[in-house]
Design a protein around this motif. Sequence first.
Motif, PDB file in Angstrom:
ATOM      1  N   UNK A  12      -8.211   0.445   2.352  1.00 53.02           N
ATOM      2  CA  UNK A  12      -7.138   1.239   1.739  1.00 53.02           C
ATOM      3  C   UNK A  12      -7.084   0.999   0.231  1.00 53.02           C
ATOM      4  N   UNK A  13      -7.307  -0.248  -0.199  1.00 57.55           N
ATOM      5  CA  UNK A  13      -7.337  -0.538  -1.633  1.00 57.55           C
ATOM      6  C   UNK A  13      -8.457   0.234  -2.307  1.00 57.55           C
ATOM      7  N   UNK A  14      -9.624   0.226  -1.670  1.00 56.41           N
ATOM      8  CA  UNK A  14     -10.767   0.960  -2.232  1.00 56.41           C
ATOM      9  C   UNK A  14     -10.447   2.441  -2.350  1.00 56.41           C
ATOM     10  N   UNK A  15      -9.755   2.986  -1.336  1.00 53.25           N
ATOM     11  CA  UNK A  15      -9.382   4.400  -1.345  1.00 53.25           C
ATOM     12  C   UNK A  15      -8.435   4.696  -2.516  1.00 53.25           C
ATOM     13  N   UNK A  16      -7.491   3.803  -2.735  1.00 51.30           N
ATOM     14  CA  UNK A  16      -6.562   3.989  -3.857  1.00 51.30           C
ATOM     15  C   UNK A  16      -7.329   3.932  -5.186  1.00 51.30           C
ATOM     16  N   UNK A  17      -8.177   2.914  -5.328  1.00 59.76           N
ATOM     17  CA  UNK A  17      -9.002   2.781  -6.546  1.00 59.76           C
ATOM     18  C   UNK A  17      -9.805   4.059  -6.779  1.00 59.76           C
ATOM     19  N   UNK A  18     -10.356   4.576  -5.692  1.00 63.31           N
ATOM     20  CA  UNK A  18     -11.188   5.774  -5.778  1.00 63.31           C
ATOM     21  C   UNK A  18     -10.376   6.959  -6.311  1.00 63.31           C
ATOM     22  N   UNK A  69       0.823  -1.214   0.000  1.00 58.97           N
ATOM     23  CA  UNK A  69       0.000   0.000   0.000  1.00 58.97           C
ATOM     24  C   UNK A  69       0.858   1.266   0.000  1.00 58.97           C
ATOM     25  N   UNK A  70       1.964   1.245   0.763  1.00 60.77           N
ATOM     26  CA  UNK A  70       2.865   2.399   0.775  1.00 60.77           C
ATOM     27  C   UNK A  70       3.421   2.637  -0.632  1.00 60.77           C
ATOM     28  N   UNK A  71       3.753   1.556  -1.315  1.00 66.44           N
ATOM     29  CA  UNK A  71       4.268   1.688  -2.679  1.00 66.44           C
ATOM     30  C   UNK A  71       3.227   2.320  -3.587  1.00 66.44           C
ATOM     31  N   UNK A  72       1.989   1.844  -3.482  1.00 67.08           N
ATOM     32  CA  UNK A  72       0.920   2.361  -4.359  1.00 67.08           C
ATOM     33  C   UNK A  72       0.568   3.810  -4.022  1.00 67.08           C
ATOM     34  N   UNK A  73       0.335   4.096  -2.739  1.00 68.94           N
ATOM     35  CA  UNK A  73      -0.032   5.466  -2.377  1.00 68.94           C
ATOM     36  C   UNK A  73       1.120   6.440  -2.628  1.00 68.94           C
ATOM     37  N   UNK A  74       2.364   5.931  -2.540  1.00 72.58           N
ATOM     38  CA  UNK A  74       3.525   6.767  -2.830  1.00 72.58           C
ATOM     39  C   UNK A  74       3.453   7.356  -4.238  1.00 72.58           C
ATOM     40  N   UNK A  75       2.876   6.596  -5.155  1.00 71.35           N
ATOM     41  CA  UNK A  75       2.745   7.047  -6.549  1.00 71.35           C
ATOM     42  C   UNK A  75       1.967   8.360  -6.617  1.00 71.35           C
ATOM     43  N   UNK A  76       0.907   8.420  -5.817  1.00 72.23           N
ATOM     44  CA  UNK A  76       0.020   9.589  -5.879  1.00 72.23           C
ATOM     45  C   UNK A  76       0.709  10.849  -5.353  1.00 72.23           C
ATOM     46  N   UNK A  77       1.807  10.670  -4.583  1.00 71.72           N
ATOM     47  CA  UNK A  77       2.562  11.821  -4.067  1.00 71.72           C
ATOM     48  C   UNK A  77       3.654  12.281  -5.030  1.00 71.72           C
ATOM     49  N   UNK A  78       3.890  11.495  -6.057  1.00 71.10           N
ATOM     50  CA  UNK A  78       4.965  11.860  -6.989  1.00 71.10           C
ATOM     51  C   UNK A  78       4.566  13.089  -7.805  1.00 71.10           C
ATOM     52  N   UNK A  79       5.556  13.886  -8.137  1.00 68.80           N
ATOM     53  CA  UNK A  79       5.336  15.126  -8.882  1.00 68.80           C
ATOM     54  C   UNK A  79       4.469  14.941 -10.143  1.00 68.80           C
ATOM     55  N   UNK A  80       4.812  13.966 -11.020  1.00 67.73           N
ATOM     56  CA  UNK A  80       4.016  13.826 -12.261  1.00 67.73           C
ATOM     57  C   UNK A  80       2.577  13.370 -12.024  1.00 67.73           C
ATOM     58  N   UNK A 125       0.903   8.512 -15.973  1.00 69.91           N
ATOM     59  CA  UNK A 125       2.005   8.308 -15.018  1.00 69.91           C
ATOM     60  C   UNK A 125       1.612   7.286 -13.944  1.00 69.91           C
ATOM     61  N   UNK A 126       0.419   7.447 -13.398  1.00 72.43           N
ATOM     62  CA  UNK A 126      -0.032   6.552 -12.324  1.00 72.43           C
ATOM     63  C   UNK A 126      -0.146   5.105 -12.830  1.00 72.43           C
ATOM     64  N   UNK A 127      -0.693   4.919 -14.025  1.00 68.64           N
ATOM     65  CA  UNK A 127      -0.838   3.572 -14.586  1.00 68.64           C
ATOM     66  C   UNK A 127       0.543   2.927 -14.773  1.00 68.64           C
ATOM     67  N   UNK A 128       1.477   3.677 -15.353  1.00 69.70           N
ATOM     68  CA  UNK A 128       2.828   3.133 -15.562  1.00 69.70           C
ATOM     69  C   UNK A 128       3.481   2.767 -14.225  1.00 69.70           C
ATOM     70  N   UNK A 129       3.368   3.661 -13.257  1.00 65.82           N
ATOM     71  CA  UNK A 129       4.007   3.420 -11.965  1.00 65.82           C
ATOM     72  C   UNK A 129       3.328   2.290 -11.187  1.00 65.82           C
TER      73      UNK A 129
END
Lengths: 196, 196
Positions: free
Chosen positions: A123-129, A65-76, A88-92
Amino acid sequence: MTTAKRDTYTPETLLSVAVQVFNERGYDGTSMEHLSKAAGISKSSIYHHVTGKEELLRRSVSRALDGLFGILDEEPAHAGRAVERLEHVVRRMVEVLIAELPYVTLLLRVRGNTDTERWALERRREFDHQVAELLKAAAADGDVRGDVEVRLATRLVFGMINSIVEWYRPDGRGMGEREVSDAVVQMVFGGLRKEH
Amino acid sequence: MTTAKRDTYTPETLLSVAVQVFNERGYDGTSMEHLSKAAGISKSSIYHHVTGKEELLRRSVSRALDGLFGILDEEPAHAGRAVERLEHVVRRMVEVLIAELPYVTLLLRVRGNTDTERWALERRREFDHQVAELLKAAAADGDVRGDVEVRLATRLVFGMINSIVEWYRPDGRGMGEREVSDAVVQMVFGGLRKEH
């Protein structure tokens, strides 16, 4: 991820053994005895590191989950048009899935019988959302097709990405991470058909 | 698929109970006792119909496989350009998956511990192979993109389609079969991005 018996154990090495056993036997089907045997250390040594198997589950799915949510904090994931942020999110997502393969595999198999499992599902649902929101914004910009409902499109994209855990093996012989992430981005955004 | 207790059992009704129990408990975790309880008939009554749980598994996955292979025999899977045949097959895969949801779900979970499971995996691979051949033919025609390797593209398309079993529920409230099959065809062939 070879995890031979060793004399000194760190929480990190114990986690890598635990996630492997959880994936093989299922979380419900795993006992402390199984973990002890797989790790080659006594149960009391395991209890020296963690309170029990649920803590190992929580640490394992947290890593995914940290890996996935980390993506959303990335600049791109913040800058530019929604469709580019989505790309960007799909690739990451593919990159994180491959980099943390056993942890993401476990996360995707969680079913919700314990507090930790219910928390992971939430948390998965939140990421999907959040990804669905990005898709919605891209549709509002007119950059992605409007004829497929956002929730359905999100599910299908996640379905394609998550299915990678079923066959991807980092054995050096098969496909590279880059080939897979390129393919997913091309398929998700461009589709198969070549227009003449 | 409600399967209330009933006085007269046919192989068909027994099958619909068995596939439900297999999906809930896993094939390995299902005993004849579980099947007997779920069906509300005695074990000896079950043995009147079948030789044991492996026969029920074989009949269940056969039903899914017959549905899938049946697609390849349909006229539109033979006539016309490869890309159009492929589109027909993709659409029909979604339709068969939804029409035979519990049976396809079970087929996708088969892992290969018994002869029947290994046979089912072999048949799945054969089906995948035939769809990959169609994709290869469409690429040779120049109708689908050549920048994603055929085997990888096939895996990703199957991943998207098969993921539908994880969330689709025929409860009448959610999405219809047509909405889902349209979405899959649009996403697989056209992708998300709208060109300006």
